[in-house]
Design a protein around this motif. Sequence first.
Motif, mmCIF file in Angstrom:
data_model
loop_
_atom_site.group_PDB
_atom_site.id
_atom_site.type_symbol
_atom_site.label_atom_id
_atom_site.label_comp_id
_atom_site.label_asym_id
_atom_site.label_seq_id
_atom_site.Cartn_x
_atom_site.Cartn_y
_atom_site.Cartn_z
ATOM 1 N N ASN A 10 -24.265 32.426 -47.484
ATOM 2 C CA ASN A 10 -24.659 32.019 -46.126
ATOM 3 C C ASN A 10 -25.773 32.890 -45.554
ATOM 4 N N ALA A 11 -26.786 33.141 -46.366
ATOM 5 C CA ALA A 11 -27.934 33.905 -45.883
ATOM 6 C C ALA A 11 -28.780 33.040 -44.953
ATOM 7 N N ALA A 12 -29.177 33.611 -43.828
ATOM 8 C CA ALA A 12 -29.996 32.877 -42.859
ATOM 9 C C ALA A 12 -31.436 32.815 -43.347
ATOM 10 N N ILE A 13 -31.975 31.602 -43.442
ATOM 11 C CA ILE A 13 -33.324 31.421 -43.962
ATOM 12 C C ILE A 13 -34.089 30.456 -43.055
ATOM 13 N N ALA A 14 -35.374 30.741 -42.884
ATOM 14 C CA ALA A 14 -36.252 29.873 -42.089
ATOM 15 C C ALA A 14 -37.506 29.586 -42.906
ATOM 16 N N ILE A 15 -38.156 28.454 -42.606
ATOM 17 C CA ILE A 15 -39.341 28.030 -43.353
ATOM 18 C C ILE A 15 -40.447 27.650 -42.372
ATOM 19 N N VAL A 16 -41.617 28.200 -42.599
ATOM 20 C CA VAL A 16 -42.818 27.797 -41.864
ATOM 21 C C VAL A 16 -43.561 26.815 -42.765
ATOM 22 N N ASP A 17 -43.468 25.516 -42.447
ATOM 23 C CA ASP A 17 -44.055 24.468 -43.291
ATOM 24 C C ASP A 17 -45.394 24.030 -42.703
ATOM 25 N N GLU A 18 -46.448 24.617 -43.216
ATOM 26 C CA GLU A 18 -47.794 24.255 -42.762
ATOM 27 C C GLU A 18 -48.400 23.134 -43.589
ATOM 28 N N GLU A 52 -34.019 26.575 -41.322
ATOM 29 C CA GLU A 52 -34.541 26.199 -40.015
ATOM 30 C C GLU A 52 -36.064 26.224 -40.063
ATOM 31 N N VAL A 53 -36.695 25.150 -39.650
ATOM 32 C CA VAL A 53 -38.159 25.064 -39.630
ATOM 33 C C VAL A 53 -38.655 25.677 -38.324
ATOM 34 N N ILE A 54 -39.503 26.680 -38.456
ATOM 35 C CA ILE A 54 -39.982 27.409 -37.279
ATOM 36 C C ILE A 54 -41.504 27.494 -37.312
ATOM 37 N N PRO A 55 -42.143 27.766 -36.179
ATOM 38 C CA PRO A 55 -43.583 28.003 -36.167
ATOM 39 C C PRO A 55 -43.907 29.404 -36.687
ATOM 40 N N PHE A 56 -45.183 29.627 -36.975
ATOM 41 C CA PHE A 56 -45.595 30.893 -37.569
ATOM 42 C C PHE A 56 -45.320 32.083 -36.645
ATOM 43 N N ASN A 57 -45.482 31.887 -35.349
ATOM 44 C CA ASN A 57 -45.316 33.003 -34.429
ATOM 45 C C ASN A 57 -43.854 33.411 -34.215
ATOM 46 N N ARG A 58 -42.922 32.717 -34.873
ATOM 47 C CA ARG A 58 -41.507 33.072 -34.767
ATOM 48 C C ARG A 58 -41.038 33.954 -35.920
ATOM 49 N N ILE A 59 -41.922 34.290 -36.849
ATOM 50 C CA ILE A 59 -41.514 35.062 -38.027
ATOM 51 C C ILE A 59 -41.065 36.467 -37.627
ATOM 52 N N ASP A 60 -41.948 37.219 -36.969
ATOM 53 C CA ASP A 60 -41.621 38.602 -36.624
ATOM 54 C C ASP A 60 -40.442 38.710 -35.660
ATOM 55 N N PRO A 61 -40.396 37.917 -34.590
ATOM 56 C CA PRO A 61 -39.207 38.011 -33.716
ATOM 57 C C PRO A 61 -37.908 37.651 -34.438
ATOM 58 N N LEU A 85 -39.824 31.814 -45.364
ATOM 59 C CA LEU A 85 -40.839 31.333 -46.305
ATOM 60 C C LEU A 85 -41.996 30.709 -45.536
ATOM 61 N N VAL A 86 -43.198 30.957 -46.005
ATOM 62 C CA VAL A 86 -44.386 30.351 -45.416
ATOM 63 C C VAL A 86 -45.068 29.504 -46.490
ATOM 64 N N ILE A 87 -45.009 28.174 -46.321
ATOM 65 C CA ILE A 87 -45.668 27.246 -47.250
ATOM 66 C C ILE A 87 -47.041 26.920 -46.666
ATOM 67 N N PRO A 88 -48.133 27.288 -47.347
ATOM 68 C CA PRO A 88 -49.477 27.158 -46.754
ATOM 69 C C PRO A 88 -49.984 25.714 -46.748
ATOM 70 N N ASP A 89 -51.105 25.507 -46.072
ATOM 71 C CA ASP A 89 -51.772 24.204 -46.064
ATOM 72 C C ASP A 89 -52.202 23.830 -47.481
ATOM 73 N N ASP A 90 -52.190 22.496 -47.735
ATOM 74 C CA ASP A 90 -52.664 21.954 -49.022
ATOM 75 C C ASP A 90 -51.915 22.533 -50.214
ATOM 76 N N PHE A 91 -50.652 22.891 -49.998
ATOM 77 C CA PHE A 91 -49.866 23.472 -51.090
ATOM 78 C C PHE A 91 -49.648 22.445 -52.204
ATOM 79 N N GLU A 92 -49.232 21.238 -51.836
ATOM 80 C CA GLU A 92 -48.996 20.207 -52.849
ATOM 81 C C GLU A 92 -50.296 19.819 -53.549
#
Length: 378
Positions: free
Chosen positions: A53-61, A83-92, A103-110
């Motif tokens: 039950n590790a808490a994980i969030a993803i920034v899907d750009e 949980e899908v979050i915006p980039f500015n929510r990573i540090d808080p 996790l941060v998935i960048p633009d044009d990843f696929e």
Amino acid sequence: RRRELRKLSNILRLGIKELHSLRRDVVLLIFIGWAFSLGIYVVGTGFSVELHNAAIAIVDEDQSQLSHRLRQAFLPPEFKTPEVIPFNRIDPGLDTREYSFVLVIPDDFEKDVLAGNQPAIQVNIDATAVMQAGIGANYIANIIAQELERFGAEQSTSSTTPLKLVTRYAFNPNLTSSWFSSVMEIINNVTMLTVVLTGAAFIREREHGTLEHLLVMPVTPFEIMMAKVWANGLVIICAVAFALWVMVGKVLSVPIAGSVPLFLSGVALYLFFASALGILLGTIARSMPQFGLLFILIILPMMLLSGGQTPVESQPQVLQDVMQFVPSTQFVSFAQAILYRGAGFDIVWPGFAKVTIAGLILFLLAALRFRRSILTVR
């Protein structure tokens, strides 16, 4: 023959005296009961090297089909629903420990994956919990690699790959840590409690003055020592059998692959060595505080280096060569072989023989030291 029967009778009666003495020691009885019941349960369930039950969030750009698949790949019980979050929510989120992994998935990843490029996924980890951070990083890397492999296979026009690697985990297919930790706790408790029981019994007799009473009786040092060996050994064997059948087998549902009677036979041989070691330390120490210091200097390193906590192969070569002559190493080795891998007597008999020989040698040394301590008392 009458003399031999008299010796056996003396050993039996002295052993019964030891059991009565132990029965009156409430603190020690509570300690034994805890070590082979709730102590095993706490070790088996309270400490785990798996991820739960590790808490994980993803920034899907990217917001692509592949990134959506990656988001769905992180499943319980290892991870909570991402949980899908915006980039500015990573540090808080990391600062407040709301998330352990981001996790941060960048633009044009696929698009980069389909083009044969090597896009990077950023993984931010709260490493204040070092073990969870390392294990979680491996989990995440494996999950991403598997999803990328599946996605590439679906998009490829070629047939199946010529080579498929299949990993099979033997004896513990789900890598459940309680299967290892609970059994190893029993093995460690056998060494610890046997030495403590026999050594404490000897020191207790010296402090209470009952050793002088024994010296005026028609009993020999051999009979006194053997009485302590069989009485304390009987208590430990009964506790081990209870722990294996009830706590490990029933409560924790850990499968035992081999023969429990064969393992208990090995325990009986090892108890002879551990009891002799406890008597030897009891003759050296003059009080329980001194005995505790000797226990820390001798028994704890012996337990840590025997292979129950860390593999013997990971130790320096010189230390490996030395530990091969220590019975605790042989005990851990054949105990794991029997309980985990279902080994029979034809496989573990060399370990049985080494433990028996070492026990006899140490018993003779303890007897010599005991005789000298008797002369000192007289």
